[in-house]
Design a protein around this motif. Structure first.
Motif, PDB file in Angstrom:
ATOM      1  N   SER A 123     -38.323 -23.004  28.538  1.00  0.00           N
ATOM      2  CA  SER A 123     -38.663 -22.186  27.365  1.00  0.00           C
ATOM      3  C   SER A 123     -40.029 -22.571  26.813  1.00  0.00           C
ATOM      4  O   SER A 123     -40.196 -23.633  26.222  1.00  0.00           O
ATOM      5  N   ASP A 124     -41.018 -21.690  27.009  1.00  0.00           N
ATOM      6  CA  ASP A 124     -42.357 -21.947  26.464  1.00  0.00           C
ATOM      7  C   ASP A 124     -42.330 -22.025  24.945  1.00  0.00           C
ATOM      8  O   ASP A 124     -43.072 -22.811  24.342  1.00  0.00           O
ATOM      9  N   GLU A 125     -41.485 -21.231  24.331  1.00  0.00           N
ATOM     10  CA  GLU A 125     -41.397 -21.235  22.874  1.00  0.00           C
ATOM     11  C   GLU A 125     -40.933 -22.600  22.361  1.00  0.00           C
ATOM     12  O   GLU A 125     -41.472 -23.144  21.404  1.00  0.00           O
ATOM     13  N   GLN A 126     -39.906 -23.154  23.032  1.00  0.00           N
ATOM     14  CA  GLN A 126     -39.435 -24.490  22.654  1.00  0.00           C
ATOM     15  C   GLN A 126     -40.522 -25.537  22.842  1.00  0.00           C
ATOM     16  O   GLN A 126     -40.739 -26.399  21.990  1.00  0.00           O
ATOM     17  N   LEU A 127     -41.209 -25.462  23.965  1.00  0.00           N
ATOM     18  CA  LEU A 127     -42.243 -26.447  24.276  1.00  0.00           C
ATOM     19  C   LEU A 127     -43.348 -26.433  23.224  1.00  0.00           C
ATOM     20  O   LEU A 127     -43.790 -27.484  22.751  1.00  0.00           O
ATOM     21  N   ASP A 128     -43.799 -25.240  22.864  1.00  0.00           N
ATOM     22  CA  ASP A 128     -44.871 -25.121  21.868  1.00  0.00           C
ATOM     23  C   ASP A 128     -44.408 -25.625  20.508  1.00  0.00           C
ATOM     24  O   ASP A 128     -45.146 -26.330  19.806  1.00  0.00           O
ATOM     25  N   SER A 129     -43.187 -25.281  20.117  1.00  0.00           N
ATOM     26  CA  SER A 129     -42.672 -25.670  18.805  1.00  0.00           C
ATOM     27  C   SER A 129     -42.517 -27.184  18.694  1.00  0.00           C
ATOM     28  O   SER A 129     -42.934 -27.801  17.710  1.00  0.00           O
ATOM     29  N   TRP A 130     -41.932 -27.798  19.716  1.00  0.00           N
ATOM     30  CA  TRP A 130     -41.718 -29.236  19.674  1.00  0.00           C
ATOM     31  C   TRP A 130     -43.025 -30.003  19.802  1.00  0.00           C
ATOM     32  O   TRP A 130     -43.193 -31.081  19.209  1.00  0.00           O
ATOM     33  N   ALA A 131     -43.973 -29.476  20.559  1.00  0.00           N
ATOM     34  CA  ALA A 131     -45.274 -30.127  20.665  1.00  0.00           C
ATOM     35  C   ALA A 131     -45.959 -30.179  19.306  1.00  0.00           C
ATOM     36  O   ALA A 131     -46.529 -31.207  18.909  1.00  0.00           O
ATOM     37  N   ALA A 132     -45.876 -29.076  18.569  1.00  0.00           N
ATOM     38  CA  ALA A 132     -46.488 -29.030  17.234  1.00  0.00           C
ATOM     39  C   ALA A 132     -45.792 -30.001  16.285  1.00  0.00           C
ATOM     40  O   ALA A 132     -46.441 -30.704  15.503  1.00  0.00           O
ATOM     41  N   LEU A 133     -44.468 -30.065  16.357  1.00  0.00           N
ATOM     42  CA  LEU A 133     -43.722 -30.956  15.477  1.00  0.00           C
ATOM     43  C   LEU A 133     -43.989 -32.426  15.797  1.00  0.00           C
ATOM     44  O   LEU A 133     -44.231 -33.241  14.898  1.00  0.00           O
ATOM     45  N   ILE A 134     -43.966 -32.765  17.084  1.00  0.00           N
ATOM     46  CA  ILE A 134     -44.167 -34.162  17.483  1.00  0.00           C
ATOM     47  C   ILE A 134     -45.585 -34.629  17.179  1.00  0.00           C
ATOM     48  O   ILE A 134     -45.823 -35.806  16.891  1.00  0.00           O
ATOM     49  N   ASP A 135     -46.512 -33.697  17.208  1.00  0.00           N
ATOM     50  CA  ASP A 135     -47.915 -34.050  16.935  1.00  0.00           C
ATOM     51  C   ASP A 135     -48.223 -34.121  15.447  1.00  0.00           C
ATOM     52  O   ASP A 135     -49.304 -34.550  15.051  1.00  0.00           O
ATOM     53  N   HIS A 136     -47.257 -33.731  14.615  1.00  0.00           N
ATOM     54  CA  HIS A 136     -47.483 -33.746  13.168  1.00  0.00           C
ATOM     55  C   HIS A 136     -47.523 -35.187  12.667  1.00  0.00           C
ATOM     56  O   HIS A 136     -46.716 -36.022  13.088  1.00  0.00           O
ATOM     57  N   PRO A 137     -48.451 -35.523  11.781  1.00  0.00           N
ATOM     58  CA  PRO A 137     -48.574 -36.915  11.301  1.00  0.00           C
ATOM     59  C   PRO A 137     -47.337 -37.445  10.581  1.00  0.00           C
ATOM     60  O   PRO A 137     -47.163 -38.652  10.474  1.00  0.00           O
ATOM     61  N   GLU A 138     -46.471 -36.540  10.084  1.00  0.00           N
ATOM     62  CA  GLU A 138     -45.273 -36.996   9.392  1.00  0.00           C
ATOM     63  C   GLU A 138     -44.011 -36.903  10.255  1.00  0.00           C
ATOM     64  O   GLU A 138     -42.899 -37.016   9.748  1.00  0.00           O
ATOM     65  N   CYS A 139     -44.199 -36.739  11.559  1.00  0.00           N
ATOM     66  CA  CYS A 139     -43.059 -36.676  12.470  1.00  0.00           C
ATOM     67  C   CYS A 139     -42.341 -38.018  12.496  1.00  0.00           C
ATOM     68  O   CYS A 139     -42.961 -39.078  12.661  1.00  0.00           O
ATOM     69  N   LEU A 140     -40.998 -37.999  12.331  1.00  0.00           N
ATOM     70  CA  LEU A 140     -40.198 -39.219  12.323  1.00  0.00           C
ATOM     71  C   LEU A 140     -39.198 -39.262  13.473  1.00  0.00           C
ATOM     72  O   LEU A 140     -38.239 -40.037  13.441  1.00  0.00           O
TER      73      LEU A 140
END
Length: 219
Positions: free
Chosen positions: A10-27
């Motif tokens: 799923s490209d949509e999943q990949l893009d969404s999780w990449a953005a979240l994991i790259d966020h400075p406040e990702c925990l």
């Protein structure tokens, strides 16, 4: 402190999780990546790059399903991704599971690139727990055990190992020589040796004995 599961189909999943994991406040502390789609895609490469530089993830599980829009040749790309993931900061636990839904393709026949990636990179990482659910040959096991001698891995879990007894001898050598190995916990759940003779059994378990090593770690 969350856990995420990502499917490569799923490209949509990949893009969404990449953005979240790259966020400075990702925990996020734990991530499972399931390879069940074509690997040559921009969104997947972006995710792997993000995971490689993330500083909060300390547990990663990589699952590859051969035969589900993924063939044996694709494991070369998976191996490159695995090497990048293993080198990431603060990674303490790595799990790798490879299965096949293709009746004509055995995992042992196509898994060499992953074994090479593990063997070449593991010595330079801080990974302390390694869990493998992969159909390995005795040669694969010997290669990995030699690499683990100079690694930080203290807990080794090899599930459903079904290689020849010579592979188990490599495991015995790894855990029986404390001066050259940091492994202090061993789990061989579901381990068995196909077509093993009684002679083979005693050759492995008589000298340093894998059984004694295993029991001493459990006490």
């Amino acid at each position: 402190y969350g856990h995420a599961s990502v499917s490569t189909s799923s490209d949509e999943q990949l893009d969404s999780w990449a953005a979240l994991i790259d966020h400075p406040e990702c925990l996020l502390h734990s991530l499972a990546i399931r390879y069940d789609g074509k690997v040559e895609r921009k969104s997947l490469h972006s995710l792997i790059e993000v995971v490689g530089r993330n500083s909060t993830l300390n547990t990663i599980k990589v699952t590859a399903v051969v035969g589900q829009d993924l063939d044996g040749a694709d494991l070369n790309a998976v191996a490159r991704h695995l090497a990048l993931i293993m080198a990431k900061p603060k990674l303490h636990t790595l799990e790798l599971a490879v299965s096949s839904m293709d009746d004509e393709t055995t995992v042992a026949a196509v898994v060499q690139p992953l074994v090479d990636a593990l063997s070449s990179v593991i010595g330079g990482t801080l990974i302390s727990k390694l869990s493998l659910d992969v159909d390995l040959t005795a040669g694969h096991v010997d290669q990995l055990c030699r690499a683990l001698q100079s690694s930080s891995v203290r807990s080794l879990h090899v599930q459903h190992l079904s290689c020849a007894w010579s592979g188990l001898q490599s495991v015995t050598s790894l855990v029986a020589h404390g001066s050259t190995s940091a492994v202090t916990s061993l789990d061989l759940s579901g381990c068995w040796a196909p077509n093993a003779s009684q002679t083979d059994f005693h050759q492995v378990f008589n000298s340093s004995t894998l059984f004694v090593c295993f029991m001493s770690f459990m006490i």
